[in-house]
Design a protein around this motif. Structure first.
Motif, mmCIF file in Angstrom:
data_model
loop_
_atom_site.group_PDB
_atom_site.id
_atom_site.type_symbol
_atom_site.label_atom_id
_atom_site.label_comp_id
_atom_site.label_asym_id
_atom_site.label_seq_id
_atom_site.Cartn_x
_atom_site.Cartn_y
_atom_site.Cartn_z
ATOM 1 N N ALA A 249 -16.733 29.569 33.313
ATOM 2 C CA ALA A 249 -17.477 29.049 32.164
ATOM 3 C C ALA A 249 -18.417 27.919 32.556
ATOM 4 N N ASN A 250 -19.419 27.718 31.714
ATOM 5 C CA ASN A 250 -20.322 26.576 31.808
ATOM 6 C C ASN A 250 -20.271 25.849 30.471
ATOM 7 N N TYR A 251 -20.117 24.532 30.531
ATOM 8 C CA TYR A 251 -20.046 23.719 29.321
ATOM 9 C C TYR A 251 -21.024 22.557 29.426
ATOM 10 N N LEU A 252 -21.428 22.071 28.290
ATOM 11 C CA LEU A 252 -22.157 20.816 28.186
ATOM 12 C C LEU A 252 -21.262 19.896 27.366
ATOM 13 N N ILE A 253 -20.856 18.792 27.942
ATOM 14 C CA ILE A 253 -19.938 17.854 27.290
ATOM 15 C C ILE A 253 -20.725 16.604 26.928
ATOM 16 N N THR A 254 -20.700 16.252 25.653
ATOM 17 C CA THR A 254 -21.416 15.077 25.182
ATOM 18 C C THR A 254 -20.421 14.149 24.509
ATOM 19 N N GLY B 56 -22.703 15.432 30.272
ATOM 20 C CA GLY B 56 -22.525 16.027 31.586
ATOM 21 C C GLY B 56 -22.375 17.528 31.500
ATOM 22 N N THR B 57 -22.856 18.210 32.536
ATOM 23 C CA THR B 57 -22.651 19.648 32.625
ATOM 24 C C THR B 57 -21.361 19.878 33.406
ATOM 25 N N CYS B 58 -20.711 20.958 33.075
ATOM 26 C CA CYS B 58 -19.412 21.249 33.666
ATOM 27 C C CYS B 58 -19.397 22.744 33.963
ATOM 28 N N GLY C 93 -11.025 22.257 33.560
ATOM 29 C CA GLY C 93 -10.918 22.807 34.906
ATOM 30 C C GLY C 93 -12.209 22.816 35.705
ATOM 31 N N CYS C 94 -13.067 21.837 35.461
ATOM 32 C CA CYS C 94 -14.305 21.779 36.231
ATOM 33 C C CYS C 94 -14.694 20.323 36.492
ATOM 34 N N GLU C 95 -15.619 20.157 37.415
ATOM 35 C CA GLU C 95 -16.115 18.838 37.809
ATOM 36 C C GLU C 95 -17.435 18.577 37.096
ATOM 37 N N PRO C 96 -17.563 17.461 36.370
ATOM 38 C CA PRO C 96 -18.806 17.227 35.628
ATOM 39 C C PRO C 96 -19.919 16.661 36.511
ATOM 40 N N ALA C 97 -21.132 16.995 36.146
ATOM 41 C CA ALA C 97 -22.317 16.388 36.732
ATOM 42 C C ALA C 97 -23.011 15.657 35.589
ATOM 43 N N ILE C 98 -22.977 14.331 35.618
ATOM 44 C CA ILE C 98 -23.558 13.533 34.544
ATOM 45 C C ILE C 98 -25.074 13.668 34.597
ATOM 46 N N ARG C 99 -25.651 14.018 33.433
ATOM 47 C CA ARG C 99 -27.110 14.166 33.393
ATOM 48 C C ARG C 99 -27.780 13.190 32.444
ATOM 49 N N LYS D 217 -14.242 10.987 26.853
ATOM 50 C CA LYS D 217 -14.706 10.712 28.213
ATOM 51 C C LYS D 217 -15.087 12.038 28.859
ATOM 52 N N VAL D 218 -16.306 12.137 29.348
ATOM 53 C CA VAL D 218 -16.807 13.377 29.944
ATOM 54 C C VAL D 218 -15.872 13.844 31.055
#
Length: 149
Positions: free
Chosen positions: A81-86, A74-76, A59-65, A50-51
């Protein structure tokens, strides 16, 4: 026929119950039902696909893209840090995604039905929070010809 099924069921009952209650019964009473949190997940413990959950652990809030049948992305972004969660509804979609990503190469944090992309030096600290394995994918430009260094 019923007697044979009953005997077979009773013969398997000790095997089924041996996997569950035995470990719990050995714990002191105050430990039962308590969960332990640590910076490093226990062996075999990984984040669910789950994103929002993975982002929270990072430790970040996702923005679903992307919302699609095959994946959710979603980007986090955090201060560090910057992450891309798929995430994927089935393992086969993750494997297809990794196969496609292998063309470009890169380092990814991979768990069951999820992939986290980010700077390689940030993936090990992320792995300590969400579990998974770090995978290095070879790109098309990587030297694969015979005699290449």
């Amino acid at each position: 026929m019923r007697a044979a099924a009953l005997v077979a069921g009773l013969a398997l009952l000790p095997l089924a119950t041996a996997c569950g209650a035995g470990a719990d019964a050995a714990k002191p009473a105050e430990d039962k039902g308590a969960s332990r949190l640590s910076a490093t997940p226990a062996a075999g413990v990984v984040a669910p696909p789950k994103v929002e959950v993975i982002a929270g652990l990072l430790g970040c809030e996702p923005a679903i893209r992307t919302e699609a049948d095959e994946l959710r992305e979603g980007t986090c972004r955090s201060a560090k840090a910057n992450y891309l969660i798929t995430t994927f509804p089935a393992e086969k979609f993750k494997l297809t995604w990794l196969d496609s990503a292998s063309i470009y190469g890169g380092t990814y944090l991979v768990g069951p039905r999820w992939v986290v992309s980010g700077r390689p030096e940030l993936l090990e600290p992320a792995r300590e929070k969400v579990g998974g394995d770090i995978q290095q994918l070879r790109g098309m430009n990587d030297a694969t010809a015979p005699g290449a260094p």
